[in-house]
Design a protein around this motif. Structure first.
Motif, PDB file in Angstrom:
ATOM      1  N   VAL A  65     -34.801 -49.949  -9.909  1.00  0.00           N
ATOM      2  CA  VAL A  65     -35.692 -48.960  -9.555  1.00  0.00           C
ATOM      3  C   VAL A  65     -36.903 -49.092 -10.676  1.00  0.00           C
ATOM      4  CG1 VAL A  65     -36.434 -46.328  -9.660  1.00  0.00           C
ATOM      5  CG2 VAL A  65     -34.309 -47.095  -8.541  1.00  0.00           C
ATOM      6  N   ALA A  66     -36.488 -49.361 -11.928  1.00  0.00           N
ATOM      7  CA  ALA A  66     -37.361 -49.655 -12.996  1.00  0.00           C
ATOM      8  C   ALA A  66     -38.135 -50.903 -12.543  1.00  0.00           C
ATOM      9  CB  ALA A  66     -36.569 -50.026 -14.348  1.00  0.00           C
ATOM     10  N   VAL A  67     -37.702 -52.033 -12.079  1.00  0.00           N
ATOM     11  CA  VAL A  67     -38.256 -53.447 -12.036  1.00  0.00           C
ATOM     12  C   VAL A  67     -39.401 -52.977 -11.069  1.00  0.00           C
ATOM     13  CG1 VAL A  67     -38.138 -55.675 -11.245  1.00  0.00           C
ATOM     14  CG2 VAL A  67     -36.552 -54.755 -12.990  1.00  0.00           C
ATOM     15  N   LEU A  68     -38.620 -52.391  -9.878  1.00  0.00           N
ATOM     16  CA  LEU A  68     -39.571 -52.099  -8.555  1.00  0.00           C
ATOM     17  C   LEU A  68     -40.871 -51.328  -8.986  1.00  0.00           C
ATOM     18  CD1 LEU A  68     -37.149 -52.057  -5.635  1.00  0.00           C
ATOM     19  CD2 LEU A  68     -38.421 -53.996  -6.473  1.00  0.00           C
ATOM     20  N   ALA A  69     -40.551 -50.061  -9.695  1.00  0.00           N
ATOM     21  CA  ALA A  69     -41.634 -49.449 -10.182  1.00  0.00           C
ATOM     22  C   ALA A  69     -42.802 -50.022 -11.071  1.00  0.00           C
ATOM     23  CB  ALA A  69     -41.111 -48.069 -10.731  1.00  0.00           C
ATOM     24  N   LEU A  70     -42.062 -50.943 -11.932  1.00  0.00           N
ATOM     25  CA  LEU A  70     -43.266 -51.560 -12.828  1.00  0.00           C
ATOM     26  C   LEU A  70     -44.056 -52.443 -12.129  1.00  0.00           C
ATOM     27  CD1 LEU A  70     -44.069 -52.568 -15.702  1.00  0.00           C
ATOM     28  CD2 LEU A  70     -42.224 -54.228 -15.693  1.00  0.00           C
ATOM     29  N   ALA A  71     -43.103 -53.158 -10.962  1.00  0.00           N
ATOM     30  CA  ALA A  71     -44.217 -54.188  -9.984  1.00  0.00           C
ATOM     31  C   ALA A  71     -45.312 -53.307  -9.270  1.00  0.00           C
ATOM     32  CB  ALA A  71     -43.232 -54.874  -9.195  1.00  0.00           C
ATOM     33  N   GLY A  72     -44.975 -52.067  -8.951  1.00  0.00           N
ATOM     34  CA  GLY A  72     -45.983 -51.296  -8.235  1.00  0.00           C
ATOM     35  C   GLY A  72     -47.064 -50.745  -9.142  1.00  0.00           C
ATOM     36  N   ILE A  73     -46.792 -50.611 -10.135  1.00  0.00           N
ATOM     37  CA  ILE A  73     -47.714 -50.124 -11.272  1.00  0.00           C
ATOM     38  C   ILE A  73     -48.603 -51.335 -11.760  1.00  0.00           C
ATOM     39  CG2 ILE A  73     -47.942 -49.553 -13.896  1.00  0.00           C
ATOM     40  CD1 ILE A  73     -45.654 -47.864 -13.750  1.00  0.00           C
ATOM     41  N   VAL A  74     -48.034 -52.511 -11.765  1.00  0.00           N
ATOM     42  CA  VAL A  74     -48.923 -53.612 -12.023  1.00  0.00           C
ATOM     43  C   VAL A  74     -49.908 -54.030 -10.962  1.00  0.00           C
ATOM     44  CG1 VAL A  74     -48.674 -56.261 -12.487  1.00  0.00           C
ATOM     45  CG2 VAL A  74     -47.289 -55.031 -13.585  1.00  0.00           C
ATOM     46  N   VAL A  75     -49.427 -53.777  -9.626  1.00  0.00           N
ATOM     47  CA  VAL A  75     -50.380 -54.053  -8.595  1.00  0.00           C
ATOM     48  C   VAL A  75     -51.409 -52.991  -8.510  1.00  0.00           C
ATOM     49  CG1 VAL A  75     -50.461 -54.071  -6.059  1.00  0.00           C
ATOM     50  CG2 VAL A  75     -48.613 -55.391  -7.094  1.00  0.00           C
ATOM     51  N   ALA A  76     -51.069 -51.935  -8.603  1.00  0.00           N
ATOM     52  CA  ALA A  76     -51.959 -50.815  -8.573  1.00  0.00           C
ATOM     53  C   ALA A  76     -53.191 -50.877  -9.850  1.00  0.00           C
ATOM     54  CB  ALA A  76     -51.602 -49.414  -8.902  1.00  0.00           C
ATOM     55  N   LEU A  77     -52.514 -51.518 -10.949  1.00  0.00           N
ATOM     56  CA  LEU A  77     -53.462 -51.671 -12.120  1.00  0.00           C
ATOM     57  C   LEU A  77     -54.451 -52.687 -11.836  1.00  0.00           C
ATOM     58  CD1 LEU A  77     -52.367 -51.930 -15.717  1.00  0.00           C
ATOM     59  CD2 LEU A  77     -53.542 -53.838 -14.939  1.00  0.00           C
ATOM     60  N   MET A  78     -53.930 -53.775 -11.106  1.00  0.00           N
ATOM     61  CA  MET A  78     -54.890 -54.860 -10.673  1.00  0.00           C
ATOM     62  C   MET A  78     -56.048 -54.593  -9.885  1.00  0.00           C
ATOM     63  SD  MET A  78     -55.654 -56.405  -7.607  1.00  0.00           S
ATOM     64  CE  MET A  78     -54.104 -56.172  -6.624  1.00  0.00           C
ATOM     65  N   GLN A  79     -55.838 -53.219  -9.051  1.00  0.00           N
ATOM     66  CA  GLN A  79     -56.951 -52.714  -8.111  1.00  0.00           C
ATOM     67  C   GLN A  79     -58.032 -52.346  -9.001  1.00  0.00           C
ATOM     68  OE1 GLN A  79     -54.917 -50.601  -5.390  1.00  0.00           O
ATOM     69  NE2 GLN A  79     -54.108 -52.438  -4.119  1.00  0.00           N
ATOM     70  N   THR A  80     -57.500 -51.728 -10.180  1.00  0.00           N
ATOM     71  CA  THR A  80     -58.706 -51.062 -10.705  1.00  0.00           C
ATOM     72  C   THR A  80     -59.441 -51.712 -11.992  1.00  0.00           C
ATOM     73  OG1 THR A  80     -56.957 -50.206 -12.576  1.00  0.00           O
ATOM     74  CG2 THR A  80     -57.379 -48.693 -10.795  1.00  0.00           C
ATOM     75  N   LEU A  81     -58.792 -52.887 -12.438  1.00  0.00           N
ATOM     76  CA  LEU A  81     -59.155 -53.801 -13.467  1.00  0.00           C
ATOM     77  C   LEU A  81     -60.690 -53.928 -13.555  1.00  0.00           C
ATOM     78  CD1 LEU A  81     -56.653 -56.852 -13.915  1.00  0.00           C
ATOM     79  CD2 LEU A  81     -57.089 -54.797 -15.469  1.00  0.00           C
ATOM     80  N   VAL A  82     -61.364 -54.286 -12.318  1.00  0.00           N
ATOM     81  CA  VAL A  82     -62.876 -54.607 -12.373  1.00  0.00           C
ATOM     82  C   VAL A  82     -63.804 -53.470 -12.317  1.00  0.00           C
ATOM     83  CG1 VAL A  82     -62.384 -56.743 -10.897  1.00  0.00           C
ATOM     84  CG2 VAL A  82     -63.047 -54.486  -9.956  1.00  0.00           C
ATOM     85  N   ILE A  83     -63.283 -52.174 -12.242  1.00  0.00           N
ATOM     86  CA  ILE A  83     -64.082 -50.949 -12.337  1.00  0.00           C
ATOM     87  C   ILE A  83     -65.104 -51.118 -13.559  1.00  0.00           C
ATOM     88  CG2 ILE A  83     -64.165 -48.363 -12.484  1.00  0.00           C
ATOM     89  CD1 ILE A  83     -61.736 -48.560 -10.713  1.00  0.00           C
ATOM     90  N   PRO A  84     -64.431 -51.216 -14.954  1.00  0.00           N
ATOM     91  CA  PRO A  84     -65.307 -51.156 -15.756  1.00  0.00           C
ATOM     92  C   PRO A  84     -66.666 -52.287 -16.024  1.00  0.00           C
ATOM     93  CG  PRO A  84     -63.044 -50.908 -16.519  1.00  0.00           C
ATOM     94  CD  PRO A  84     -63.077 -51.335 -15.261  1.00  0.00           C
TER      95      PRO A  84
END
Length: 484
Positions: free
Chosen positions: A14-33
């Motif tokens: 659960v911890a590994v899969l949730a971390l992977a999900g967080i990283v993918v979601a973070l990738m999508q917001t990286l360019v906003i700034p």
């Protein structure tokens, strides 16, 4: 690379899969700034630079259902690692890029990793004990909001203090960490459909979705009544109709439309579109209210970093409410959880209409809305998995994720039109008026209430026994007791 751990450890999985999900979601917001600076950074026009965002949207929409189906056929863990490898490759290309074309290519590769979250949910169904599944899938669903909320302040800080390329090197490094952890700790499921991949179905769905999402995302720039926009909408309708005809007739379809038409799956997916609209409406309104000059009378004049910090608690609230969502789903059923979440979201937008003049107002509103999103997102995988065979879990969850993406894309287009049309003059520049923000908030509330109404048509929860197709302790998945 393909060897998997002998015995799964539920907490680690659960911890590994949730971390992977967080990283993918973070990738999508990286360019906003750095979106306002992209034309200068890439030596391109503003319309061309917008493809850095559009390419990710299109790639994720196409990849999510296709990779989900491949996961059901050839192994979910294998496709999860493949998705993470694409994220790493795209991050490296972007980290080395100073021109438009390689940047768009890199962002498209990053977008192809969007199937990580539905694949993670599907792995949980196959590998976790039934009593752990509801809570684990709620946490996995919440990772989407956590990554987005925490990614904005982190990206703003990096873009402000360091070279902007570091945004992508960070994304690549986190992706590599997730890939190693998945390789070491996440097992490969034995639940597979096998068979042949529906190549024509994949091409048809990709073409139809690209036409539809291009029209939605670029219609504001091209003109909603322009020939290109209307032509893309018409092409999308025609292609998707032909694609549906093919999927109903091929023996091994990319998407089993008969399963998708089941009442529980159909209404859950329709509610997902509305909830996706509501979630993204908040992301469009609150940052602009925080950053508009105080001279407008309603803007708060805050920096991008401050804006990110204000929005960050919303992701933590979403994660905090994931176990609450799971408890409600276990006791009352995921249908009730989804309906409660929709009402909370609607209440949050109603609160926003009357409370928008102080920073703490917006912190409160974002947390209320995120609590509702946490409830709703936690319930959707349970509803989907309760109605489809275990062998179709990844494809079904991927389609549900796609429905949320359609909602967010539609919210972006509609809100963009409203905010562009309802403006005031500020020193020779047109900025969105206070009324335009309230209209978007009202639409967000209306979309949440629509999700509530749609969810009321989902069949009643039957508490006896685990969800259909859930893998018991022995690891053998049972098929749902439903008639094809």
């Amino acid at each position: 690379m393909s060897a998997s751990p002998a015995a799964p450890r539920p907490n680690a999985v659960v911890a590994v899969l949730a971390l992977a999900g967080i990283v993918v979601a973070l990738m999508q917001t990286l360019v906003i700034p750095i979106i306002p600076d992209l034309p200068k950074l890439l030596d391109a026009s503003a319309s061309d630079a917008a493809w850095v965002v559009t390419a990710t949207l299109l790639a994720s929409a196409v990849a999510t259902p296709v990779v989900g189906r491949l996961g059901d056929m050839f192994g979910k863990r294998r496709m999860l690692m493949f998705s993470l490898a694409l994220l790493i490759a795209g991050s490296v290309i972007c980290g080395l890029s100073d021109a438009l074309v390689p940047m768009v290519v890199g962002r498209a590769l990053q977008g192809l990793s969007a199937a990580v979250i539905p694949l993670g949910i599907s792995i949980m169904r196959d590998e976790l004990p039934a009593e752990r599944l509801t809570g684990a899938t709620a946490v996995m669903s919440a990772s989407l909001g956590v990554g987005g909320a925490l990614g904005l302040p982190a990206a703003a800080l990096i873009a402000d203090k360091l070279d902007w390329h570091m945004l992508f090197w960070l994304s690549g490094a986190l992706g590599a960490v997730c890939l190693v952890l998945v390789l070491a700790l996440v097992p490969e499921s034995a639940v597979r459909t096998g068979g042949r991949f529906d190549v024509l179905g994949g091409i048809g769905m990709a073409a139809g979705l690209m036409c539809l999402l291009l029209a939605i995302s670029k219609g504001g720039d091209w003109g909603w009544t322009g020939g290109t926009t209307l032509g893309l909408f018409a092409a999308a309708v025609l292609i998707l109709l032909v694609w549906g005809w093919w999927e109903l007739r091929t023996p091994q379809p990319l998407v089993d439309l008969r399963t998708t038409a089941r009442r529980q799956v159909l209404f859950t997916n329709l509610a997902s579109v509305s909830i996706g609209f509501s979630m993204f409406a908040m992301s469009l309104v609150l940052p602009q209210l925080l950053q508009l000059p105080e001279a407008t009378g309603y803007g708060l004049g805050r920096s991008l970093l401050t804006t990110g910090l204000v929005m960050a608690p919303s992701g933590l609230v979403m994660m905090a409410f994931a176990p609450v969502s799971a408890k409600v789903s276990k006791s009352r059923g995921p249908k009730v959880t989804l309906m409660i979440g929709a009402l909370i979201v609607a209440a949050g937008y109603g609160l926003n209409i009357v409370l928008m003049s102080e920073v703490w107002h917006l912190v409160l509103v974002s947390c209320v809305i995120s609590a509702g999103i946490g409830f709703a997102y936690g319930a959707m995988p349970s509803l989907i998995m309760g109605a489809v065979p275990a062998s179709e879990t990844a494809a079904a969850n991927s389609l549900n994720t796609l429905m949320r993406s359609l909602g967010t894309s539609t919210a972006s287009a509609i809100a963009g039109v409203i905010l562009a049309q309802m403006t005031i003059d500020l020193g020779g520049f047109a900025v969105p008026s206070e009324s335009s923000f309230k209209v978007v908030m009202a639409l967000g509330a209306g979309a949440a209430l629509l999700a509530f109404a749609i969810a009321s048509f989902i069949p009643r929860h039957r508490p006896a026994g685990p969800a259909a197709g859930t893998a018991p302790a022995g690891g053998v998945a049972a098929e749902p007791a439903s008639v094809r």
